[in-house]
Design an enzyme around this catalytic site. Structure first.
Site, PDB file in Angstrom:
ATOM      1  N   LEU A  18       0.821  -1.213   0.000  1.00  0.00           N
ATOM      2  CA  LEU A  18       0.000   0.000   0.000  1.00  0.00           C
ATOM      3  C   LEU A  18       0.852   1.259   0.000  1.00  0.00           C
ATOM      4  CD1 LEU A  18      -2.710  -1.061   2.618  1.00  0.00           C
ATOM      5  CD2 LEU A  18      -2.844  -1.222   0.122  1.00  0.00           C
ATOM      6  N   GLY A  19       2.073   1.148   0.519  1.00  0.00           N
ATOM      7  CA  GLY A  19       2.945   2.309   0.590  1.00  0.00           C
ATOM      8  C   GLY A  19       4.260   1.946   1.254  1.00  0.00           C
TER       9      GLY A  19
ATOM     10  N   GLY B 142       6.959   3.537   4.181  1.00  0.00           N
ATOM     11  CA  GLY B 142       7.223   4.547   5.183  1.00  0.00           C
ATOM     12  C   GLY B 142       8.707   4.741   5.391  1.00  0.00           C
TER      13      GLY B 142
ATOM     14  N   GLY C 213       9.738   1.160   6.932  1.00  0.00           N
ATOM     15  CA  GLY C 213       9.308  -0.123   6.391  1.00  0.00           C
ATOM     16  C   GLY C 213       8.130  -0.011   5.449  1.00  0.00           C
TER      17      GLY C 213
ATOM     18  N   VAL D 286       4.333  -0.877   3.910  1.00  0.00           N
ATOM     19  CA  VAL D 286       2.978  -1.001   4.431  1.00  0.00           C
ATOM     20  C   VAL D 286       2.212  -1.939   3.491  1.00  0.00           C
ATOM     21  CG1 VAL D 286       0.860   0.205   5.053  1.00  0.00           C
ATOM     22  CG2 VAL D 286       3.068   1.330   5.393  1.00  0.00           C
TER      23      VAL D 286
ATOM     24  N   LYS E 144       2.060  -2.388   8.819  1.00  0.00           N
ATOM     25  CA  LYS E 144       3.433  -1.891   8.705  1.00  0.00           C
ATOM     26  C   LYS E 144       4.370  -2.857   9.408  1.00  0.00           C
ATOM     27  CE  LYS E 144       6.109   2.370   8.888  1.00  0.00           C
ATOM     28  NZ  LYS E 144       6.084   3.820   9.146  1.00  0.00           N
TER      29      LYS E 144
ATOM     30  N   ASP F  30       8.481  15.011   9.482  1.00  0.00           N
ATOM     31  CA  ASP F  30       8.397  14.521   8.098  1.00  0.00           C
ATOM     32  C   ASP F  30       7.016  14.813   7.521  1.00  0.00           C
ATOM     33  OD1 ASP F  30       9.528  13.412   5.821  1.00  0.00           O
ATOM     34  OD2 ASP F  30       8.914  11.366   6.319  1.00  0.00           O
TER      35      ASP F  30
END
Length: 373
Positions: free
Chosen positions: A38-39, A41, A44, A46, A61, A154
């Site tokens: 999904l993404g 970070g 790590g 996701v 995650k 961030d």
């Protein structure tokens, strides 16, 4: 005005504040895991997962179980009592291949990233009033963190996610990989290049106001579709870009900014002050007329940002990839500081066109606010 009024109330508490106690049983007892990414970070990937009990989809995650990851999860857990922070549902301690891991199950944000959402709706005019609504939600998340004495460090569009595809979906903040409890001035250079405050680039110490600078950069892009500071070469960051950030050199080109109210330009200029002591505070932003809805907002005039973001979407993807590579070199331990690795330059037509356009605009007299110094 009811939304604005509710925004300034204390964040809604959805569970009692308590210490994080990760579960020891296997996560596969409770969830069906997927390889769908999904993404990504700071610390790590996701992935997608599904609750066996409810059938609800979640985001997972996976973090290597080290002190830095523990701090990330703990700070996120403490912060997610707010409606504007992505919620943590479960945390597990499991081992894979002999390596201890933390598995963080979070609510699934199916609406996508902030700027991706704007790109997808480019056929529907994105207005300054909608931009103000987005800004209020970002401010709600950031205000909550600062109330807890946490700096996110961030703040960027990739970490701002919509709960659903609905037009009125709530926007939430995620990824606490760089977050820190502010007990004293900070010095570790954690950042993503486009959004970094000038004081974070140098040897000087800094505080939560670094988040306010990042907020200013996001609002700038939100209103015009491109960043105030970037590397002309296309690299993630360059000496010239660092210099412009430290000097606060940016403009409001007339082509994209002529229909934007002067109030929000003034607010952004206040957020992008290079001296943290002179930068707008969270309290000042929350009281600003553009945020409260009491000032001049151009509700019907479509902004250029949706069109620019949509036209240059593939360029943003390339730039985000460069950012991801650069970000990997910026993970630092509490006691160690790692220099940002210089990236090989790439051709970036979006930034090159923006640079040429700014050169043309600089030669043409225009009522510009916040011109380079």
């Amino acid at each position: 005005m009811s939304f604005i009024t509710n925004l300034w109330k204390q964040p809604k508490i959805t569970r009692p504040v308590r210490s994080l106690r990760p579960k020891k049983n296997a996560i596969t007892d409770d969830y069906v895991l997927s390889k769908t990414v999904l993404g990504v970070g700071v610390n790590g990937k996701v992935l997608a997962c599904t609750s066996k009990k409810t059938g609800e989809k979640h985001a997972l995650k996976v973090l290597r179980d080290v002190p830095k990851a523990r701090r990330e999860v703990d700070l996120h857990w403490r912060a997610c009592v707010s409606d504007y922070i992505v919620d943590i549902v479960d945390v597990y301690e499991n081992s894979f291949g002999g390596q201890k891991c933390l598995l963080v199950v979070m609510e699934c944000m199916e609406g996508g990233e902030l700027f991706t959402r704007i790109q997808e709706h480019s056929e529907h005019p994105f207005t300054e009033r909608e931009a103000a609504s987005v800004a209020r939600q970002i401010c709600a998340a950031l205000s909550h963190l600062h109330h807890l004495n946490l700096a996110h460090r961030d703040l960027k569009p990739e970490n701002l996610l919509y709960k659903s595809k609905a037009r009125d979906s709530v926007l939430k903040l995620t990824d606490f990989g760089f977050a820190k409890e502010v007990t004293s001035k900070m010095q570790t250079p954690c950042y993503t290049p486009y959004y970094v405050a000038p004081e974070v680039l140098g040897p000087e110490k800094y505080d939560k106001s670094c988040d306010m600078w990042s907020l200013g950069v996001i609002l700038y892009i939100l209103l015009c579709g491109y960043p105030p500071f970037y590397s002309a070469s296309g690299a993630a960051i360059s000496p010239g870009m660092k210099r412009r950030i430290r000097l606060g050199q940016y403009t409001y080109p007339d082509a994209e900014w002529k229909s934007v109210s002067s109030e929000v330009k003034q607010m952004i200029s206040g957020l992008l002050r290079t001296d943290p002591a002179e930068r707008l505070s969270m309290e000042q932003v929350l009281c600003h007329a553009w945020i409260t809805g009491q000032g001049v907002v151009h509700p019907q005039e479509p902004l250029m940002s949706a069109r620019v973001l949509a036209e240059e979407s593939h360029m943003w993807e390339e730039t985000q990839e460069e950012m991801a590579h650069a970000l990997a070199t910026m993970r630092v331990d509490t006691d160690k500081v790692t220099r940002v690795k210089e990236m090989d330059t790439i051709a970036n037509p979006m930034l090159e066109r923006r640079r040429k356009k700014q050169n043309v605009d600089a030669k043409t007299p225009a009522g510009s606010v916040g011109s380079p110094v």
